[in-house]
Write an enzyme that holds these catalytic residues in place. Structure first.
Site, PDB file in Angstrom:
ATOM      1  N   GLY A 148     111.217  23.963  52.765  1.00 59.74           N
ATOM      2  CA  GLY A 148     110.481  25.214  52.710  1.00 59.74           C
ATOM      3  C   GLY A 148     111.154  26.300  53.522  1.00 59.74           C
ATOM      4  CB  CYS A 149     110.788  29.980  53.467  1.00 59.42           C
ATOM      5  SG  CYS A 149     108.987  30.120  53.446  1.00 59.42           S
ATOM      6  CE1 TYR A 150     107.257  31.935  58.591  1.00 56.74           C
ATOM      7  CE2 TYR A 150     105.622  30.989  57.114  1.00 56.74           C
ATOM      8  CZ  TYR A 150     106.087  32.056  57.860  1.00 56.74           C
ATOM      9  OH  TYR A 150     105.386  33.240  57.872  1.00 56.74           O
ATOM     10  CB  THR A 152     114.995  26.552  56.007  1.00 53.48           C
ATOM     11  OG1 THR A 152     114.793  25.785  54.820  1.00 53.48           O
ATOM     12  CG2 THR A 152     116.473  26.871  56.152  1.00 53.48           C
ATOM     13  CD  GLU A 313     114.972  30.924  56.405  1.00 51.99           C
ATOM     14  OE1 GLU A 313     115.733  30.059  56.837  1.00 51.99           O
ATOM     15  OE2 GLU A 313     113.923  30.653  55.780  1.00 51.99           O
TER      16      GLU A 313
END
Length: 347
Positions: A148-150, A152, A313
């Protein structure tokens, strides 16, 4: 050429996949599915892709996904696990950008995503799609559950401090204070992400518990080789793209003589998409906009016992679609940068 199918091509992660794959020299986009928009040219919905993507949306039933080499699922949670077994049986590799194959425990998945896992037998086989941690396993995998984004940003920010059982920091008091732009909520109509609601505003959410927390805990514990504890508080910011994670870790007595700047630089020296900034830097979200790059800065205020790690990011690229293309490159033995060597956008 790698024949690619994309299930769910009308959301933000879907259009990011199309943008990146359209310029990938080793890929041909064979099918893009959408039940609602079947028959419509992709470039009609997304004019930014005119001249780059010349296919039309099709229904999942009409799309010949079994003739693809790899299928990306850029869909809501629950879709990939319903279709993955049949595709895998046909010899198609599967990369899921949702959460269906992230968590190893089906009970945890049901708890956080409010649905029963329909193919728990595949969870043991699925490889977690964080290249900087699982590069070798990804290369030999046929099923990937993308990070997932968070998760990562948090895992890459803490990785050098925890890897291989390091005893440099206290592992039971970690804090992740994270902020994301509104595109992280997806391309759908919701009051909370309307411009009049999200603009000129800043708020925390999911403080009692966010579905990315068990994924982060699972990943960090695997990296460390022992359980860790973390307080994770996400925030919504008036940005379209971008994640900024501020991570706090208390230094243990055994770690007080460590050169943390050097530790991070050496760990990420060979990583194509992780940039350790010079000491004292404060990376900005706009420095990674549209790119697959993560930028990290290491701070130790007053040379004390608190370490502060700043991580930025693009949530739609390194936090989702770009990282998925990076993983695809590894699965097919291609150069990791292929299709991803993009300079960030400014302003």
């Amino acid at each position: 050429m790698i024949k690619v199918g994309i299930v769910g091509g009308t959301g933000y992660t879907g259009v990011e996949l199309l943008r990146l794959l359209s310029r990938h020299h080793d890929v041909t986009i064979q099918a893009v599915t959408s039940r609602k928009e079947a028959g419509m040219k992709v470039s009609e919905m997304f004019p930014s892709l005119r001249g780059f993507v010349d296919v039309a949306f099709s229904t999942p039933e009409e799309a010949d996904l079994k003739s693809c080499d790899v299928v990306f699922f850029a869909t809501p949670h629950g879709v990939a696990m319903a279709q993955a077994p049949e595709l895998l049986a046909a010899g198609v590799k599967v990369i899921d950008l949702a959460a269906d194959f992230r968590l190893k425990d089906p009970a945890e998945f049901q708890k956080w995503y409010a649905m029963e896992h329909t193919c728990p037998d595949l969870l043991a086989e699925a490889v977690y799609g964080l290249a900087e941690v699982n590069r070798d396993a990804i290369a030999g995998a046929r099923l990937i559950g993308m990070a997932g984004c968070y998760p990562t940003s948090v895992q890459l920010g803490l990785l050098p401090l925890l890897e291989n059982g390091k005893a440099l920091i206290e592992t039971q008091t970690l804090i992740a204070d994270c902020k994301s732009g509104v595109s992280g909520a997806g391309r759908k109509a919701e009051v909370g992400t309307l411009f009049a609601e999200a603009g000129d505003n800043f708020k925390a959410y999911g403080v009692k518990g966010h579905r990315h927390l068990p994924e982060i805990m699972q990943g960090l514990s695997a990296i460390h080789g022992a359980p860790v504890a973390l307080t994770f508080v996400p925030h919504l910011t008036p940005l379209i793209r971008g994640i900024h994670s501020t991570l706090y870790a208390r230094i243990r007595p055994e770690g007080r003589e460590t050169d943390f700047q050097k530790l991070f630089e050496e760990r990420y020296a060979g990583e194509p998409f992780v940039d350790v900034m010079p000491a004292g830097s404060t990376p900005e979200t706009r420095s990674v906009r549209g790119s697959n790059m993560v930028r990290i800065a290491v701070h130790r205020p007053g040379n004390g016992d608190l370490l502060v790690i700043l991580v930025v990011e693009d949530n739609l690229v390194k936090g989702a679609s770009g990282q998925a293309v990076q993983v695809m490159n590894l699965m097919f033995g291609l150069p990791e940068r292929q299709g991803l060597d993009v300079v960030p956008l400014l302003p």
